[in-house]
Motif scaffolding. Structure first.
Motif, short mmCIF file in Angstrom:
data_model
loop_
_atom_site.label_atom_id
_atom_site.label_comp_id
_atom_site.label_asym_id
_atom_site.label_seq_id
_atom_site.Cartn_x
_atom_site.Cartn_y
_atom_site.Cartn_z
N TYR A 1 8.01 9.61 -2.78
CA TYR A 1 9.14 10.18 -2.08
C TYR A 1 8.77 11.40 -1.25
N ASP A 2 7.58 11.93 -1.44
CA ASP A 2 7.20 13.13 -0.72
C ASP A 2 6.31 12.83 0.48
N ASP A 3 6.16 11.57 0.84
CA ASP A 3 5.27 11.22 1.94
C ASP A 3 6.06 10.97 3.21
N SER A 4 5.34 10.77 4.30
CA SER A 4 5.98 10.57 5.58
C SER A 4 6.62 9.20 5.64
N PRO A 5 7.61 9.00 6.57
CA PRO A 5 8.28 7.70 6.64
C PRO A 5 7.33 6.54 6.91
N SER A 6 6.21 6.80 7.62
CA SER A 6 5.28 5.72 7.91
C SER A 6 4.59 5.19 6.67
N ASP A 7 4.67 5.92 5.56
CA ASP A 7 4.02 5.48 4.33
C ASP A 7 4.84 4.44 3.58
N TYR A 8 6.06 4.19 4.00
CA TYR A 8 6.92 3.28 3.24
C TYR A 8 6.85 1.88 3.84
N ALA A 9 5.66 1.34 3.85
CA ALA A 9 5.44 -0.01 4.34
C ALA A 9 5.55 -0.97 3.15
N PRO A 10 5.77 -2.27 3.36
CA PRO A 10 5.90 -2.90 4.65
C PRO A 10 7.34 -2.94 5.14
N GLY A 11 7.50 -3.31 6.40
CA GLY A 11 8.84 -3.55 6.94
C GLY A 11 9.65 -2.31 7.18
N GLY A 12 9.02 -1.13 7.30
CA GLY A 12 9.77 0.08 7.60
C GLY A 12 10.69 0.50 6.48
N ALA A 13 10.26 0.35 5.23
CA ALA A 13 11.09 0.73 4.10
C ALA A 13 11.30 2.24 4.07
N THR A 14 12.39 2.68 3.50
CA THR A 14 12.70 4.09 3.33
C THR A 14 12.56 4.45 1.85
N PRO A 15 12.58 5.75 1.51
CA PRO A 15 12.43 6.12 0.09
C PRO A 15 13.45 5.45 -0.82
N ARG A 16 14.68 5.25 -0.35
CA ARG A 16 15.70 4.63 -1.20
C ARG A 16 15.40 3.16 -1.49
N ASP A 17 14.57 2.54 -0.64
CA ASP A 17 14.24 1.13 -0.84
C ASP A 17 13.09 0.95 -1.82
N CYS A 18 12.44 2.03 -2.23
CA CYS A 18 11.20 1.94 -3.01
C CYS A 18 11.46 2.17 -4.50
N ALA A 19 10.71 1.45 -5.30
CA ALA A 19 10.77 1.66 -6.75
C ALA A 19 10.10 2.98 -7.11
N ASP A 20 10.51 3.54 -8.24
CA ASP A 20 9.88 4.77 -8.72
C ASP A 20 8.37 4.56 -8.88
N SER A 21 7.60 5.55 -8.43
CA SER A 21 6.15 5.47 -8.59
C SER A 21 5.57 6.88 -8.50
N PHE A 22 4.34 7.01 -8.91
CA PHE A 22 3.59 8.25 -8.70
C PHE A 22 2.23 7.87 -8.12
N ASN A 23 1.58 8.81 -7.46
CA ASN A 23 0.35 8.46 -6.78
C ASN A 23 -0.64 9.60 -6.81
N VAL A 24 -1.88 9.26 -6.53
CA VAL A 24 -2.98 10.22 -6.38
C VAL A 24 -3.65 9.94 -5.04
#
Length: 487
Positions: free
Chosen positions: A282-305
């Motif tokens: 949720y803290d990344d830029s909109p271009s990171d929500y691929a594929p299909g131009g997904a937004t943070p609300r479309d994404c499942a909870d996750s964490f990353n390194v």
């Protein structure tokens, strides 16, 4: 000229504007090189594998319920079959992941990109698989369900190198794809039909080797999820919806551990409703929500390194150019102080040449850093500029005794800038303190300058204390009269 000081200041202002234009062109060059590096990262991702996301393991089974419905009346009566398709899923109650990430550097021409090789061992336990038992919704309906499938979804399936799945003592054959309508990238294995509705549940383990570019994200799918990650990379950036509960960052790498409960995350509900698994958090830029131009609300909870490179020469060069205006201003102040305190005259063209030498440092820095380590590039560019300015200042200011101190001051500025570029948390504080000290030094050195005298064209002088009272000198008339009255 009636006001030489104002004329000089106007000339210096015009020179400063010209130098700022030159700095902006150098910043454009740095941005272009950064864009080329981004294209390099994209090229590596297209050839190897992009940023990765892990989701699973999860068990699902596709079912179809069908029933007959009579339509029409009399001779037109007929039987029509209707059907309902649905997916049964079972999430693990316990999910543990132990992983180690080894970094590998890939390059396209001059530009380098961080890739990783992740070796993970997963264990998942299901307490009960009663959720895989289909329930009819129509009377006298027919139910047909496919075999239970255990699947592991990834962000880019091209990154899968090896994988092995074990159910108890049995090794299951893994095949590409997931047969899931939403999460199609990954791998799967067919489970025996006997596991459906199995009360004791089951336990599986998986060994997975996965490669990717720059970042790895994980969906906490278990009722209780424990993830432990180690790597030899000393500059991790933790992001997404959850930060590590424990972490240790060392010079030779890092280790981090996440412990999450389904009470704190909606990952299971997100996956059940088909939310996307995204590259970033949720803290990344909109271009990171691929594929299909997904937004943070479309994404499942996750964490990353993210395996960031803090000594990226382009990011450091971009930060350095932001100090260019301050460099020019402080150098002009130093030259002006020599001009003021030593009663010299420095032509505006000489100011322009000094400022141009300062600007050339930033261009030298970004060009050399593409071929040499950043520290060596910085030392070479700074040394060249300091020697040039010290040599030129010795002639401009009338001697080595004046040129060398100016060169030493500029060398000190370059040293301070290098320290600021290496600092992350305290750069602002160090820079503010240094700027305050420079301002204090200028105020102390000019505390006795007669600024009104400068504006009227008189040479700068320090005010002197009033002379002691003396008897007034005799005027010529009084001397003459004294001589006349003498006997």
């Amino acid at each position: 000229m009636k006001h030489p000081l104002f004329t000089k200041l106007a000339a210096l202002a015009a020179i400063t504007v010209l130098l700022l234009f030159g700095l902006s062109m150098i910043e454009d060059v740095v941005r272009d090189r950064q864009r080329y590096r981004s294209l390099t990262a994209q090229s590596v991702a297209e050839s190897l594998a992009g940023p990765q996301t892990l989701m699973g393991p999860m068990i699902h089974s596709a079912c179809v319920e069908s029933w007959d419905v009579e339509t029409g009346k009399g001779d037109e009566r007929r039987v029509v079959e209707q059907r309902r398709e649905f997916l049964l899923t079972a999430m693990p109650e316990q999910l543990k992941l132990r992983s180690g990430a080894a970094m590998e550097e890939r390059a396209r021409g001059l530009h380098k990109v961080n890739t990783f090789n992740l070796k993970a061992h997963l264990t998942a336990q299901w307490g009960s698989l009663a959720g895989l038992q289909p329930q009819t919704t129509q009377k006298n309906s027919r139910m047909h369900c496919g075999a239970p499938i255990i699947m592991m979804a990834v962000g880019d399936a091209r990154g899968i190198r090896t994988a092995q799945l074990t159910l108890g003592e049995q090794t299951l054959a893994l095949k590409p794809g997931t047969f899931h309508p939403t999460y199609s990238r990954g791998l799967h294995a067919v489970l025996p039909e006997t596991v459906r509705g199995q009360a004791p549940g089951l336990s599986v383990s998986m060994d997975l080797e996965l490669v990717g570019t720059e970042r790895i994200a994980i969906v906490p799918l278990g009722g209780n999820t424990e993830v432990q990650m180690t790597s030899s990379w000393p500059h991790p950036s933790f992001g997404g919806r959850f930060l590590p509960s424990e972490r240790e960052v060392r010079k030779d790498g890092f280790s981090a551990q996440w412990r999450l409960s389904s009470l704190a995350t909606t990952a299971q509900a997100d996956i059940e409703k088909g939310s996307r698994i995204c590259i970033g958090g949720y803290d990344d830029s909109p271009s990171d929500y691929a594929p299909g131009g997904a937004t943070p609300r479309d994404c499942a909870d996750s964490f990353n390194v993210a395996f960031v490179d803090p000594v990226n020469p382009y990011s450091l060069s971009d930060r350095a150019t932001k100090y260019g205006v301050l460099f020019i201003a402080l150098t002009f102040v130093a030259v002006g102080l020599f001009e003021l305190m030593k009663k010299l005259r420095v032509h505006p063209v000489q100011y322009l040449l000094v400022g141009s030498a300062l600007c050339s440092f930033f261009l030298l820095l970004v060009s050399l850093s593409e071929h040499l380590p950043f520290g060596a590039s910085y030392a070479a560019a700074a040394s060249a500029c300091v020697l040039l300015l010290a040599y030129y200042a010795s002639h401009m200011l009338g001697g080595l005794a004046r040129g060398i101190p100016l060169g030493a001051g500029i060398a000190l500025l370059y040293g301070l800038l290098y320290v600021l570029l290496q600092l992350e948390q305290t750069a602002l504080a160090v820079g503010a303190i240094a700027l305050f000290l420079v301002l204090a030094a200028v105020m102390v050195l000019t505390r006795k300058v007669n600024w009104y005298g400068l504006s009227q064209g008189t040479p700068p002088q320090r005010p002197t204390p009033p002379p002691a009272a003396r008897p007034a000198p005799a005027t010529p008339s009084s001397t003459t009269s004294a001589r006349t009255e003498a006997p």
